[in-house]
Scaffold this active site. Structure first.
Site, PDB file in Angstrom:
ATOM      1  NE  ARG A  12     -18.608  -5.650 -42.621  1.00  0.00           N
ATOM      2  CZ  ARG A  12     -19.857  -5.419 -43.269  1.00  0.00           C
ATOM      3  NH1 ARG A  12     -20.903  -5.298 -42.246  1.00  0.00           N
ATOM      4  NH2 ARG A  12     -19.846  -5.105 -44.385  1.00  0.00           N
ATOM      5  CB  ALA A  39      -1.337  13.615 -31.294  1.00  0.00           C
ATOM      6  NE  ARG A  71       1.805  16.041 -32.574  1.00  0.00           N
ATOM      7  CZ  ARG A  71       1.969  17.220 -32.890  1.00  0.00           C
ATOM      8  NH1 ARG A  71       1.984  17.640 -34.140  1.00  0.00           N
ATOM      9  NH2 ARG A  71       1.752  18.237 -32.182  1.00  0.00           N
ATOM     10  CE  LYS A  86      -4.884  21.481 -30.145  1.00  0.00           C
ATOM     11  NZ  LYS A  86      -3.522  20.847 -29.502  1.00  0.00           N
ATOM     12  CG  ASN A 131       0.472  18.121 -18.615  1.00  0.00           C
ATOM     13  OD1 ASN A 131       0.337  18.003 -17.561  1.00  0.00           O
ATOM     14  ND2 ASN A 131      -0.436  18.445 -19.295  1.00  0.00           N
ATOM     15  CD  GLU A 133       1.395  20.087 -12.265  1.00  0.00           C
ATOM     16  OE1 GLU A 133       2.317  20.454 -12.288  1.00  0.00           O
ATOM     17  OE2 GLU A 133       0.203  20.693 -12.243  1.00  0.00           O
ATOM     18  CB  THR A 134      -2.660  16.785 -16.350  1.00  0.00           C
ATOM     19  OG1 THR A 134      -2.264  18.120 -16.491  1.00  0.00           O
ATOM     20  CG2 THR A 134      -4.154  16.876 -16.309  1.00  0.00           C
ATOM     21  CB  CYS A 188       5.541  16.398 -28.892  1.00  0.00           C
ATOM     22  SG  CYS A 188       4.483  17.818 -28.581  1.00  0.00           S
ATOM     23  CB  CYS A 248       1.671   3.040  -3.787  1.00  0.00           C
ATOM     24  SG  CYS A 248       1.137   4.114  -4.866  1.00  0.00           S
TER      25      CYS A 248
HETATM   26 ZN   LIG Z   1      -0.201   2.927  -6.214  1.00  0.00          ZN
END
Ligand SMILES: [Zn+2]
Length: 354
Positions: A12, A39, A71, A86, A131, A133-134, A188, A248
């Site tokens: 499919r 989640a 969830r 997990k 989060n 930071e990660t 959350c 950047c």
């Molecule tokens: Zn950039």
């Protein structure tokens, strides 16, 4: 080589416009790195494995809890009762869905020190995080290794997702130069999270990921999509090369601060857990049986599957309950009973030692 039914389960999908047996083979030869298996990670892993992505690496530091089940779609009541990590529960579920998939589940904290190692051979990075930071670490990682990173976030009824394509479009820091300060962004824990918002966000992110891996990626797949299921609002923003920031720090100046370790914290508030994780600096190794013995006077601690768990009898939280302590062999600890890093640091220092 192909047996008539090798791709039968994907029929499919193969008949969709753009897809083909060739596209399916590309998916089968692809390796997705999924960082975080709450989640978003659960929803993404389920979509990736059922679509036929041949290799998955899943990393998560946490264990399944009853409040996850609303969830986090790969986990069962039994996983929560037993406090199964997990990453382990997710890998087991993947093998049950499709035994031909090569999957590794790692119970670990994804951080600057191990990021490059986990990304080895990955074709795409999928965001299953809670989060910021990660996420900035994943952005640096994707830039360093030239691997696309699918940013994905959901909280409350809202979600946002966009792909970061190194050298092609903007990176995370082009759009959001700095992560929000702690306590500023909704979590959350404070705002709740609507299961369908997770499913929609993961649907957009994995949709773009699969189209990229299958070789049928088009311009619109790189749009930033944000939505709010409380109002039904959905907004798309084009993210071409013109969306890159001229100055950047990461993708133009090449300063990968989050990957190079200049910016990594030791205490992390765990979303929805009333808990804080403490990560000692540098790598360490703890004799968990010895530690459980030493802590006997403070409570009953059990050692199982590479972790020690128990409640501290001598420590009361602000609501009069006992603090719970989970310690992993690498020195990482989860202190449950307060969302305050200072409380967790104190307990870590007092009972484990920094
Ligand atoms: Zn950039």
């Amino acid at each position: 080589m192909d047996t008539p039914n090798q791709f039968g389960r994907f029929h499919r999908q193969i008949i969709l416009p753009g897809f083909s047996i060739e596209a399916q083979k590309r998916l089968a030869n692809s390796h997705a790195l999924v960082v975080g298996c709450g989640a978003l990670g659960c929803a993404s892993v389920d979509l990736l494995v059922r679509a036929g992505v041949g290799r998955l690496t899943i990393i998560d530091r946490d264990v399944v809890e009853p409040t996850n089940l609303q969830r986090q779609s790969l986990f069962t009541d039994d996983d929560a009762k037993r406090g199964v990590p997990k990453a382990e529960a997710a890998a087991k579920r993947v093998r049950a869905i499709d035994p031909s998939i090569s999957v590794r589940g790692w119970v670990d904290d994804f951080r600057a020190e191990n990021a490059l190692q986990y990304a080895e051979g990955a074709d795409i990075i999928i965001d299953g995080l809670d989060n910021f930071e990660t996420r900035y670490l994943l952005n640096d990682l994707g830039l360093r290794r030239a691997i696309p990173y699918m940013y994905c976030g959901a909280v409350g009824f809202e979600g946002m997702t966009f792909p970061i394509l190194p050298s092609v479009g903007p990176c995370l820091r082009c759009l959001f130069p700095e992560p929000p300060n702690p306590g500023v962004a909704p979590t959350c824990d404070r705002a709740g999270v609507f299961g369908p918002a997770v499913a929609v966000a993961a649907g957009f992110a994995v949709g773009s990921a699969l189209r990229y891996l299958a070789g049928i990626f088009e311009d619109h797949d790189s749009d930033l999509v944000s939505f709010d299921l409380a109002t039904g609002r959905l907004h798309r923003t084009k993210l071409g090369s013109s969306a890159r920031a001229n100055d950047c720090a990461a993708c133009i100046q090449g300063r990968l601060d989050f990957l190079d370790g200049a910016r990594s914290s030791q205490a992390t508030i765990l979303c929805g857990r009333n808990a804080v994780q403490i990560l000692p600096a540098g790598s360490t190794s703890i004799d968990l049986d010895g530690l459980a013995l030493r802590l006997m006077a403070h409570g009953a601690f059990t050692v199982e599957s590479g972790r020690m768990r128990g409640a501290l009898r001598s420590e009361r939280t602000s609501t009069g309950e006992l603090y719970e302590l989970t310690v992993f062999a690498d020195g990482r600890a989860i202190v449950r009973g307060s969302p305050e890093p200072s409380d967790a640091r104190r307990i870590y220092t007092q009972y484990i030692g920094l």
